[in-house]
Design a protein around this motif. Structure first.
Motif, PDB file in Angstrom:
ATOM      1  N   HIS A 277      -2.327  -2.170  -9.164  1.00  0.00           N
ATOM      2  CA  HIS A 277      -2.940  -1.109  -8.312  1.00  0.00           C
ATOM      3  C   HIS A 277      -2.196   0.292  -8.512  1.00  0.00           C
ATOM      4  O   HIS A 277      -2.573   1.315  -8.003  1.00  0.00           O
ATOM      5  N   ALA A 278      -0.893   0.070  -9.117  1.00  0.00           N
ATOM      6  CA  ALA A 278      -0.055   1.552  -8.981  1.00  0.00           C
ATOM      7  C   ALA A 278      -0.808   2.432 -10.049  1.00  0.00           C
ATOM      8  O   ALA A 278      -1.504   2.012 -11.064  1.00  0.00           O
ATOM      9  N   HIS A 279      -0.356   3.620  -9.924  1.00  0.00           N
ATOM     10  CA  HIS A 279      -0.819   4.856 -10.513  1.00  0.00           C
ATOM     11  C   HIS A 279      -0.108   5.034 -11.858  1.00  0.00           C
ATOM     12  O   HIS A 279      -0.212   6.343 -12.286  1.00  0.00           O
TER      13      HIS A 279
ATOM     14  N   VAL B 214       1.205  -4.486  -6.057  1.00  0.00           N
ATOM     15  CA  VAL B 214       1.640  -3.175  -6.869  1.00  0.00           C
ATOM     16  C   VAL B 214       1.188  -3.272  -8.071  1.00  0.00           C
ATOM     17  O   VAL B 214       0.564  -2.215  -8.572  1.00  0.00           O
TER      18      VAL B 214
ATOM     19  N   GLU C 112       0.815  -1.248  -0.001  1.00  0.00           N
ATOM     20  CA  GLU C 112       0.064   0.114   0.136  1.00  0.00           C
ATOM     21  C   GLU C 112       0.722   1.349   0.033  1.00  0.00           C
ATOM     22  O   GLU C 112       0.534   2.180  -0.665  1.00  0.00           O
TER      23      GLU C 112
ATOM     24  N   SER D 260       3.373   5.648  -5.950  1.00  0.00           N
ATOM     25  CA  SER D 260       3.169   5.584  -7.362  1.00  0.00           C
ATOM     26  C   SER D 260       2.369   6.988  -7.736  1.00  0.00           C
ATOM     27  O   SER D 260       2.149   7.069  -9.113  1.00  0.00           O
TER      28      SER D 260
ATOM     29  N   VAL E  91       2.269   1.745  -3.427  1.00  0.00           N
ATOM     30  CA  VAL E  91       1.031   2.074  -4.583  1.00  0.00           C
ATOM     31  C   VAL E  91       0.811   3.490  -4.206  1.00  0.00           C
ATOM     32  O   VAL E  91       0.489   4.448  -5.226  1.00  0.00           O
TER      33      VAL E  91
END
Length: 144
Positions: free
Chosen positions: A130-132, A127, A93, A99, A96
């Motif tokens: 869910h990463a941006h 990750v 988390e 990110s 993430v």
């Protein structure tokens, strides 16, 4: 975001050292800042075990800072230009969240499992979806 930093998750294990080296090389290539991130979590303990020697958050944070600093120094050298952050929270988390402003996140395939809450392989598995920003997961090197 292609102007943000390169963020690398570091737990001191061989896969995270490879990720740190790869991330540093990439950051230099694209002239981006490098952020090395370590996260620690405090496992909830209830009942009669609550006071039976569980590590305090302050002690866990000190250990995490030492692991991060030692890993960066031993992997990239004492003069490496790396921003180092230790965050209290679940490692996946935390990465993430980092990110959000990153141009790239780099993680190793498997974690060390050295801190409470860090499960082998679970960080990279969480990750990626869910990463941006884009994520690089370095494969395990069997000879490491």
């Amino acid at each position: 975001m292609d102007t943000g930093p390169v963020v690398v998750g570091v737990d001191g294990g061989p896969d995270s050292r490879r990720a740190l080296t790869w991330a540093a090389d990439y950051a230099r290539t694209v002239d981006a800042p490098l952020i090395a991130l370590t996260a620690f979590d405090v496992a909830p303990v209830f009942g009669p075990y609550a006071m039976s020697g569980s590590e305090s958050p302050k002690k866990l944070e000190e250990q995490a800072r030492k692991v991060l600093a030692d890993t960066v120094r031993d992997t990239l050298g004492p003069e490496a230009d790396v921003q180092q952050y230790v965050i209290r929270g679940h490692p996946a988390e935390s990465i993430v969240a980092a990110s959000n402003d990153a141009r790239l996140v780099v993680v190793g395939c498997r974690g060390r499992g050295g801190f409470a809450g860090m499960l082998l392989g679970s960080v990279s598995q969480h990750v990626v979806p869910h990463a941006h920003c884009p994520v690089v997961v370095l494969p395990r090197q069997e000879n490491a």
